[in-house]
Design a protein around this motif. Structure first.
Motif, mmCIF file in Angstrom:
data_model
loop_
_atom_site.group_PDB
_atom_site.id
_atom_site.type_symbol
_atom_site.label_atom_id
_atom_site.label_comp_id
_atom_site.label_asym_id
_atom_site.label_seq_id
_atom_site.Cartn_x
_atom_site.Cartn_y
_atom_site.Cartn_z
ATOM 1 N N UNK A 77 0.889 -1.187 0.075
ATOM 2 C CA UNK A 77 0.075 0.055 -0.039
ATOM 3 C C UNK A 77 0.751 1.345 0.125
ATOM 4 N N UNK A 78 1.940 1.261 0.634
ATOM 5 C CA UNK A 78 3.116 2.327 0.810
ATOM 6 C C UNK A 78 3.656 2.560 -0.469
ATOM 7 N N UNK A 85 2.098 9.190 -5.887
ATOM 8 C CA UNK A 85 2.320 10.605 -5.729
ATOM 9 C C UNK A 85 3.158 11.038 -6.755
ATOM 10 N N UNK A 86 3.971 10.240 -7.338
ATOM 11 C CA UNK A 86 5.114 10.445 -8.295
ATOM 12 C C UNK A 86 4.418 10.823 -9.563
ATOM 13 N N UNK A 87 3.281 10.569 -9.689
ATOM 14 C CA UNK A 87 2.452 10.727 -11.141
ATOM 15 C C UNK A 87 2.627 12.410 -11.222
ATOM 16 N N UNK A 142 -8.635 11.637 -8.665
ATOM 17 C CA UNK A 142 -7.791 11.814 -7.850
ATOM 18 C C UNK A 142 -8.072 11.589 -6.191
ATOM 19 N N UNK A 143 -9.401 11.747 -5.829
ATOM 20 C CA UNK A 143 -9.632 11.207 -4.685
ATOM 21 C C UNK A 143 -9.571 9.713 -4.435
ATOM 22 N N UNK A 147 -4.838 10.761 -4.201
ATOM 23 C CA UNK A 147 -4.027 11.870 -4.278
ATOM 24 C C UNK A 147 -4.487 13.185 -3.370
ATOM 25 N N UNK A 148 -5.489 13.294 -3.128
ATOM 26 C CA UNK A 148 -6.586 14.198 -2.341
ATOM 27 C C UNK A 148 -7.629 13.552 -1.751
ATOM 28 N N UNK A 149 -7.776 14.227 -0.413
ATOM 29 C CA UNK A 149 -8.893 13.679 0.565
ATOM 30 C C UNK A 149 -10.089 14.364 0.483
#
Length: 156
Positions: A77-78, A85-87, A142-143, A147-149
């Protein structure tokens, strides 16, 4: 745990990290981004609450002997979260956050001190990276990818 009742476990973990104190986490979280933030060099163990008693005891013994023990599923998962995140570049993430707030390109440009054309370029790159065709799909994707909450988005 990362989500303690009354107080977020993340706050406690940040305190331990700042003091450079070793710690281990027993968690039910499956949020790769949250796990990645917690899994710093001070984190000697990252284990799921679903471990049976024997496996947990074995892991604790290994940690006490100085071994770093990260559950394979949590490690996956990490890694997935870090790949996601690297996208995007840091600037693209900033633009994405403002997109999530429902801001048009002009206001995003004003907030970030960019030209509107530069913002359009970032928005296009974000949508391409996420494989979407419009701003709504962009925020939803993204959610989904973490990438965003939901707290980052006032408009979705």
């Amino acid at each position: 745990d990362l989500d303690l009742a009354g107080e977020r476990g993340a706050g406690l973990i940040e305190d331990l990290q700042q003091r450079m104190l070793p710690f281990a986490i027993l968690t039910a979280s499956s949020d790769g981004a949250e796990l990645a933030r917690a899994c710093t060099p001070e984190c000697l163990g990252l284990l799921p609450k679903s471990l049976d008693a024997d496996a947990l005891l074995n892991a604790v013994h290994r940690i006490l002997e100085g071994e770093r023990v990260i559950d394979e599923r949590l490690q996956t998962l990490i890694e997935e979260a870090r790949n996601e995140a690297a996208l995007l570049t840091d600037r693209q993430r900033e633009v994405l956050m403002l997109l999530a707030d429902g801001l048009p390109n002009k206001l995003i440009a004003d907030r970030l001190g960019l030209t509107e054309i530069t913002v359009k370029t970032h928005v296009s790159a974000i949508m391409h990276a996420l494989g979407v065709r419009n701003r709504t799909e962009c925020i939803v994707q993204a959610m989904r990818r973490g990438l965003i909450g939901t707290e980052d988005s006032d408009s979705v």
